[in-house]
Design a protein around this motif. Structure first.
Motif, PDB file in Angstrom:
ATOM      1  N   VAL A 105       0.830  -1.216   0.000  1.00 38.15           N
ATOM      2  CA  VAL A 105       0.000   0.000   0.000  1.00 38.15           C
ATOM      3  C   VAL A 105       0.862   1.263   0.000  1.00 38.15           C
ATOM      4  O   VAL A 105       0.351   2.380   0.079  1.00 38.15           O
ATOM      5  CB  VAL A 105      -1.029   0.016   1.167  1.00 38.15           C
ATOM      6  CG1 VAL A 105      -2.118  -1.016   0.939  1.00 38.15           C
ATOM      7  CG2 VAL A 105      -0.376  -0.205   2.517  1.00 38.15           C
ATOM      8  N   ASN A 106       2.160   1.056  -0.092  1.00 38.71           N
ATOM      9  CA  ASN A 106       3.120   2.151  -0.290  1.00 38.71           C
ATOM     10  C   ASN A 106       3.080   3.210   0.803  1.00 38.71           C
ATOM     11  O   ASN A 106       3.038   4.409   0.514  1.00 38.71           O
ATOM     12  CB  ASN A 106       2.878   2.795  -1.662  1.00 38.71           C
ATOM     13  CG  ASN A 106       4.203   3.191  -2.308  1.00 38.71           C
ATOM     14  OD1 ASN A 106       5.251   3.149  -1.655  1.00 38.71           O
ATOM     15  ND2 ASN A 106       4.161   3.607  -3.556  1.00 38.71           N
ATOM     16  N   ILE A 107       3.069   2.763   2.075  1.00 38.24           N
ATOM     17  CA  ILE A 107       3.167   3.708   3.186  1.00 38.24           C
ATOM     18  C   ILE A 107       4.555   3.565   3.821  1.00 38.24           C
ATOM     19  O   ILE A 107       5.163   2.500   3.738  1.00 38.24           O
ATOM     20  CB  ILE A 107       2.021   3.522   4.214  1.00 38.24           C
ATOM     21  CG1 ILE A 107       1.980   2.100   4.773  1.00 38.24           C
ATOM     22  CG2 ILE A 107       0.675   3.890   3.598  1.00 38.24           C
ATOM     23  CD1 ILE A 107       0.916   1.885   5.840  1.00 38.24           C
ATOM     24  N   PRO A 108       5.058   4.649   4.442  1.00 42.72           N
ATOM     25  CA  PRO A 108       6.478   4.676   4.828  1.00 42.72           C
ATOM     26  C   PRO A 108       6.799   3.967   6.141  1.00 42.72           C
ATOM     27  O   PRO A 108       7.289   4.576   7.083  1.00 42.72           O
ATOM     28  CB  PRO A 108       6.760   6.178   4.940  1.00 42.72           C
ATOM     29  CG  PRO A 108       5.466   6.755   5.373  1.00 42.72           C
ATOM     30  CD  PRO A 108       4.383   5.929   4.738  1.00 42.72           C
ATOM     31  N   PHE A 109       6.491   2.677   6.199  1.00 40.24           N
ATOM     32  CA  PHE A 109       6.797   1.875   7.375  1.00 40.24           C
ATOM     33  C   PHE A 109       7.506   0.603   6.964  1.00 40.24           C
ATOM     34  O   PHE A 109       7.318   0.109   5.844  1.00 40.24           O
ATOM     35  CB  PHE A 109       5.513   1.450   8.097  1.00 40.24           C
ATOM     36  CG  PHE A 109       4.826   2.526   8.895  1.00 40.24           C
ATOM     37  CD1 PHE A 109       5.519   3.297   9.812  1.00 40.24           C
ATOM     38  CD2 PHE A 109       3.463   2.741   8.740  1.00 40.24           C
ATOM     39  CE1 PHE A 109       4.867   4.271  10.566  1.00 40.24           C
ATOM     40  CE2 PHE A 109       2.808   3.715   9.485  1.00 40.24           C
ATOM     41  CZ  PHE A 109       3.510   4.483  10.398  1.00 40.24           C
ATOM     42  N   GLY A 110       8.283   0.053   7.895  1.00 41.46           N
ATOM     43  CA  GLY A 110       8.807  -1.293   7.750  1.00 41.46           C
ATOM     44  C   GLY A 110       7.827  -2.265   8.395  1.00 41.46           C
ATOM     45  O   GLY A 110       6.660  -1.929   8.626  1.00 41.46           O
ATOM     46  N   GLY A 111       8.312  -3.468   8.715  1.00 40.35           N
ATOM     47  CA  GLY A 111       7.408  -4.473   9.273  1.00 40.35           C
ATOM     48  C   GLY A 111       7.899  -5.001  10.598  1.00 40.35           C
ATOM     49  O   GLY A 111       9.085  -5.311  10.769  1.00 40.35           O
ATOM     50  N   ALA A 112       6.983  -5.099  11.572  1.00 39.25           N
ATOM     51  CA  ALA A 112       7.325  -5.638  12.891  1.00 39.25           C
ATOM     52  C   ALA A 112       6.100  -6.329  13.470  1.00 39.25           C
ATOM     53  O   ALA A 112       4.995  -6.182  12.930  1.00 39.25           O
ATOM     54  CB  ALA A 112       7.779  -4.510  13.807  1.00 39.25           C
TER      55      ALA A 112
END
Ligand code: NAD
Length: 423
Positions: A105-112
């Motif tokens: 969705v192209n939002i500026p977060f990584g994954g956790a």
């Protein structure tokens, strides 16, 4: 691992499920060998064992995890889950799915993702609060608005987020609302966040039937899970003309071929803590419901619901994954052969993290948007992302899941290449 040679234990291990799709998509992308290595394991895994004073005056030990799969595109983002069967492999898989989801969705977060092994249903509010605060303090140097931003997941809610925000703020000596999302409205929560994942499911169902030229009127839907995601999806879909004919819960299901009154069912569940005994539908075993005839099946409860054991009996035309990891990699192949249109979790349930992104932005701005703006922007992002994924699937002749993985891996890998490898 090759999907064809998986044992059942491997098939239902969420990390194996993630890795199988990652490897397939990375091979299709011809991903650089080094970037493949970077992305095939989490960047950081934190395990904490900590004591909590229980109501009976005894000390209990708990084990908690926080896994940050990638922070290349921005701070880690992902929920915290409380359940007896939480495991490191599950949290790893959920963390990596967050990396791919935020990139799709192209939002500026990584994954956790995080989790604590516990039985929340057997714990008092006081015990849950003390466990949440101690877990927060154990992982405190690894979370923060610019580092890693937790949110609710199974068996955690707005209250849990309020306790985490307060504990973090006490340590920082100032109120830091943007350390978590999914908070209550009056302490930095966002309008529309609570329903956002369900709203996203509705948008994705709308897009799917439009793409497949199916009518919405009379479109029969079966939903598994009547918690945050399932009940909000059911309510919003019923309001715009879908016929919700089945709801499956862990303790049994409900079926009504003429459509279930979702408003009444929500009230019934709030009063009774179960959907069983609701008079507006017949009782039906949940496993049977999942295999019943319908246009759209929405698994919105938990992992490993559609596996090699039942995939060939699924009769839905479309599967929209509200839960994370409801379909195993082996089942994917069976559904593909049956030409069932599957919208994968990393796209279908991305409404929640998209609204969390809006919450984080609002907290940092100190300016809060009207709900209509949030819903409109959420819908735009999901419609555009759906288009990106189905166009990618057509162009590369792959199913929607592999298309979503390819799109996401490509975006994350590109960012890592641009940033370079810090020596
Ligand atoms: P929740 O705890 O609010 O609800 C889960 C519901 O599923 C409960 O009603 C529970 O009784 C039911 N359930 C559990 N096991 C079941 C089983 N075996 N069969 C049938 N029903 C069962 O959780 P939620 O927030 O709605 O999350 C559901 C799923 O959606 C999870 O996989 C979660 O990771 C995923 N998800 C949630 C969000 C969010 O914003 N809450 C966002 C993205 C993905």
């Amino acid at each position: 691992m090759a999907v064809a040679t998986m044992t059942l234990d491997q098939e239902i291990n969420p990390w194996e499920a993630q890795s199988a799709r990652f490897e397939f998509a990375a091979r299709k992308l011809n991903l650089d060998e080094g970037l493949w290595k970077v992305l095939s394991s989490p960047a950081r895994e934190i395990i904490v064992h900590f004591p909590v004073m229980m109501d009976n005056g005894k000390i209990e030990m708990f084990t908690g995890y926080r896994v940050q799969h990638s922070v290349a595109r921005g701070p880690g983002k992902g929920g915290i889950r409380y359940a007896p069967d939480v495991s490191l492999d599950e949290v790893r898989a959920l963390a990596s799915w967050m990396t791919w989801k935020c990139a799709v969705v192209n939002i500026p977060f990584g994954g956790a993702k995080g989790g604590v092994i516990c039985n929340p249903k057997a714990m008092s509010q006081g015990e849950l609060e003390r466990m949440t605060r101690r877990y927060t303090s154990e992982i405190i140097e690894f979370i923060g608005p610019e580092k890693d931003v937790p949110a609710p997941d199974m068996n955690t809610n707005e209250q849990t987020m309020a306790w985490i925000m307060d504990t973090y703020s006490m340590h920082m000596r100032q109120t830091v609302t943007s350390v978590v999302t999914g908070k209550p409205l009056n302490i930095g929560g966002s309008r529309g966040r609570r329903e956002a994942t369900g709203r996203g499911i509705k948008v994705i169902c709308d897009e799917s039937i439009r793409y497949l030229n199916m009518p919405r009127e009379g479109c029969r839907v079966i939903i598994q899970g009547f918690g945050n995601v399932g009940s909000n999806a059911a309510r919003l879909m019923k309001e715009c003309g879908y016929k919700i004919i089945g709801i499956a819960e862990w303790d049994g299901g409900l079926f009504n071929p003429n459509g279930i009154d979702i408003h009444q069912l929500v009230e019934y569940k709030n009063r009774n803590n179960t959907i069983l005994g609701f008079s507006g539908a017949e009782a039906m075993p949940s496993e049977e419901l999942i295999e019943s005839e319908c246009e759209i099946l929405v698994p919105a409860a938990t992992e490993n619901v559609i596996t090699s054991r039942n995939a060939d009996r699924i009769k839905a035309r479309v599967v929209v994954e509200g839960a994370n990891g409801p379909t195993t990699a082996v089942a994917d192949d069976i559904l593909s052969e049956k030409r069932i249109f599957v919208v994968p979790d990393i796209l279908a349930n991305a409404g929640g993290v998209t609204a969390s992104y809006f919450e984080w932005v609002q907290d940092r701005q100190g300016y809060f948007w009207k709900e209509a703006i949030i819903n409109e922007q959420l819908e735009t992002i999901l419609r555009d992302s759906f288009d990106d994924v189905v166009r990618y699937a057509e162009a590369h002749n792959v199913n929607n899941r592999i298309a979503a993985y390819m799109l996401a891996i490509d975006r994350v890998a590109f960012t890592i290449k641009q940033r370079g490898i810090y020596a």
